[in-house]
Design an enzyme around this catalytic site. Sequence first.
Site, PDB file in Angstrom:
ATOM      1  N   ARG A 292      -3.161  -8.579  -4.959  1.00 54.06           N
ATOM      2  CA  ARG A 292      -1.920  -8.939  -4.265  1.00 54.06           C
ATOM      3  C   ARG A 292      -1.601  -7.846  -3.238  1.00 54.06           C
ATOM      4  NH1 ARG A 292       2.759  -7.768  -7.679  1.00 54.06           N
ATOM      5  NH2 ARG A 292       3.165  -6.098  -6.214  1.00 54.06           N
ATOM      6  N   HIS A 296       5.600  -7.727  -4.445  1.00 54.97           N
ATOM      7  CA  HIS A 296       5.819  -8.880  -5.323  1.00 54.97           C
ATOM      8  C   HIS A 296       6.784  -9.867  -4.657  1.00 54.97           C
ATOM      9  CE1 HIS A 296       6.873 -11.254  -8.839  1.00 54.97           C
ATOM     10  NE2 HIS A 296       8.131 -11.003  -8.554  1.00 54.97           N
ATOM     11  N   TYR A 305       4.806   2.200  -7.192  1.00 60.42           N
ATOM     12  CA  TYR A 305       3.859   2.089  -8.312  1.00 60.42           C
ATOM     13  C   TYR A 305       2.387   1.970  -7.905  1.00 60.42           C
ATOM     14  CZ  TYR A 305       4.582  -2.943  -7.273  1.00 60.42           C
ATOM     15  OH  TYR A 305       4.690  -4.156  -6.653  1.00 60.42           O
TER      16      TYR A 305
HETATM   17  C1  LIG Z   1      10.500 -15.662 -18.664  1.00 64.45           C
HETATM   18  C2  LIG Z   1      10.569 -14.681 -17.524  1.00 64.45           C
HETATM   19  N1  LIG Z   1      10.419 -13.360 -17.753  1.00 64.45           N
HETATM   20  C3  LIG Z   1      10.481 -12.490 -16.726  1.00 64.45           C
HETATM   21  C4  LIG Z   1      10.703 -12.931 -15.455  1.00 64.45           C
HETATM   22  C5  LIG Z   1      10.785 -11.934 -14.307  1.00 64.45           C
HETATM   23  N2  LIG Z   1       9.567 -12.009 -13.494  1.00 64.45           N
HETATM   24  C6  LIG Z   1       9.528 -12.757 -12.368  1.00 64.45           C
HETATM   25  S1  LIG Z   1       8.043 -12.693 -11.632  1.00 64.45           S
HETATM   26  C7  LIG Z   1       7.416 -11.654 -12.801  1.00 64.45           C
HETATM   27  C8  LIG Z   1       5.997 -11.156 -12.720  1.00 64.45           C
HETATM   28  C9  LIG Z   1       4.999 -12.254 -12.748  1.00 64.45           C
HETATM   29  O1  LIG Z   1       3.712 -11.764 -12.533  1.00 64.45           O
HETATM   30  P1  LIG Z   1       2.480 -12.700 -12.437  1.00 64.45           P
HETATM   31  O2  LIG Z   1       2.621 -13.860 -13.354  1.00 64.45           O
HETATM   32  O3  LIG Z   1       1.263 -11.884 -12.596  1.00 64.45           O
HETATM   33  O4  LIG Z   1       2.541 -13.328 -10.965  1.00 64.45           O
HETATM   34  P2  LIG Z   1       2.471 -12.613  -9.545  1.00 64.45           P
HETATM   35  O5  LIG Z   1       3.888 -12.356  -9.150  1.00 64.45           O
HETATM   36  O6  LIG Z   1       1.676 -11.394  -9.712  1.00 64.45           O
HETATM   37  O7  LIG Z   1       1.836 -13.577  -8.605  1.00 64.45           O
HETATM   38  C10 LIG Z   1       8.382 -11.356 -13.753  1.00 64.45           C
HETATM   39  C11 LIG Z   1       8.172 -10.472 -14.911  1.00 64.45           C
HETATM   40  C12 LIG Z   1      10.852 -14.325 -15.257  1.00 64.45           C
HETATM   41  N3  LIG Z   1      11.035 -14.850 -14.041  1.00 64.45           N
HETATM   42  N4  LIG Z   1      10.767 -15.179 -16.299  1.00 64.45           N
END
Ligand SMILES: Cc1ncc(C[n+]2csc(CCOP(=O)(O)OP(=O)(O)O)c2C)c(N)n1
Length: 405
Positions: A292, A296, A305
């Site tokens: 990525r 984010h 980080y």
């Molecule tokens: C149930 C829940 N826990 C935490 C979050 C907060 N949150 C939003 S995006 C994210 C990270 C997701 O990472 P990933 O699935 O690897 O996708 P990426 O953003 O890297 O594409 C988190 C922890 C949320 N939206 N829903």
Amino acid sequence: MTNPNNISLNISHALEFIDGHALNIPTLKILSEDGEILDGATAPELDKDTALRIYSTMRFIRLLDERMQAAQRQGRISFYMQCLGEEAAITASAAALKQEDMIMAQYREQAALHYRGFSLEQFMNQLFSNEKDLGKGRQMPVHYGSNELHYLTISSPLGTQIPQATGYAYGQKLKHIDAQSGELSSEIDNVTICYFGEGAASEGDFHAGLNMAAVHKAPVLFFARNNGYAISTPADEQFKGDGIASRGVGYGIKTIRVDGADTLAVYAATQKAREIAVTTGEPVLIESIAYRLGAHSTSDDPSGYRTKDEEAEFKSNCPVARFKAWLLKQGWLNEEEDEAQKDKIREEILAALKVAEKVQKPALEELVSDVYDTPIPALQKQYEELKEHIKQHPDAYPITAGRVK
Ligand SMILES: Cc1ncc(C[n+]2csc(CCOP(=O)(O)OP(=O)(O)O)c2C)c(N)n1
């Protein structure tokens, strides 16, 4: 007698534990970084029109992401999420599907939606939550959805789409099951693809969704985007073992890992996975490895980080440049036209942004008008209270107050 344990016992007399790293799943790679087909690899059948449509989608999304990231910084929209570094994974997988296949995405898959035909104006209307937004401004920016394009509206809570995709795919299969034998009687017309990040794969919903799909044989393509981070948490602090792919194997699901920056590898893997799903009615897991490159979201600052050196290392492996190099070698693209196209798209994006930000917000009543067929008294009461509250505090609701009667 059938074996209820579903395990064929392989007896051993040695006291040996299997190490988590015993499984080392290979990564399919077809295209080199400079656009050559690698020795020993076979390019998928990809006609010129499809290849150019994939490329123009990736280029469009990159320009849209760039502009909307800046629009958020200017305070014009409240939030944005880009897919920088993952354009090939998302676009090539969507391109390998049929238009009517269902897409259940996480939130970073705008390229799949654009490939299906979601227009620049539709993106803008959603991002500005204006009255032309298909979701009537009820969702956060980038939480797109389109019935017409078979794209389920994005949910913010991670992982919800995974068991939903299993259930939906099972429904797609039902009409192809012979009532007497319970077996598949014909090829399935449509499948569901379910995108999620490696972070979402830590949710309970991931395990429920995969196990259910494996046991009940649902024609769902699980597409895990392993991009190295869940917001600020690197993948090596999220799980041990061999990525997400090893879990597919653990659940008894056919699995492949691909280089997610390689358009041809992703296209080939998804095309084959779809074929497996329609002919056998079973799920397939694809794990895409693509860094990525961006933050984010606009609420994140990756400098806290990860190092610039790490980013630079991955920046040199650009999925769009890699595919472009192949297209140039094929003689399907030329540099001058490409540059001219880019300028034109930039202008179109800017013009559409200026139009969408002036379109008024949805009327307040849209908030409740179609939640139920006929509004229930409790909702009606809340709506009246909300109107009263806005009338009493007009300064706090400058956009809506003047329009509330
Ligand atoms: C149930 C829940 N826990 C935490 C979050 C907060 N949150 C939003 S995006 C994210 C990270 C997701 O990472 P990933 O699935 O690897 O996708 P990426 O953003 O890297 O594409 C988190 C922890 C949320 N939206 N829903």
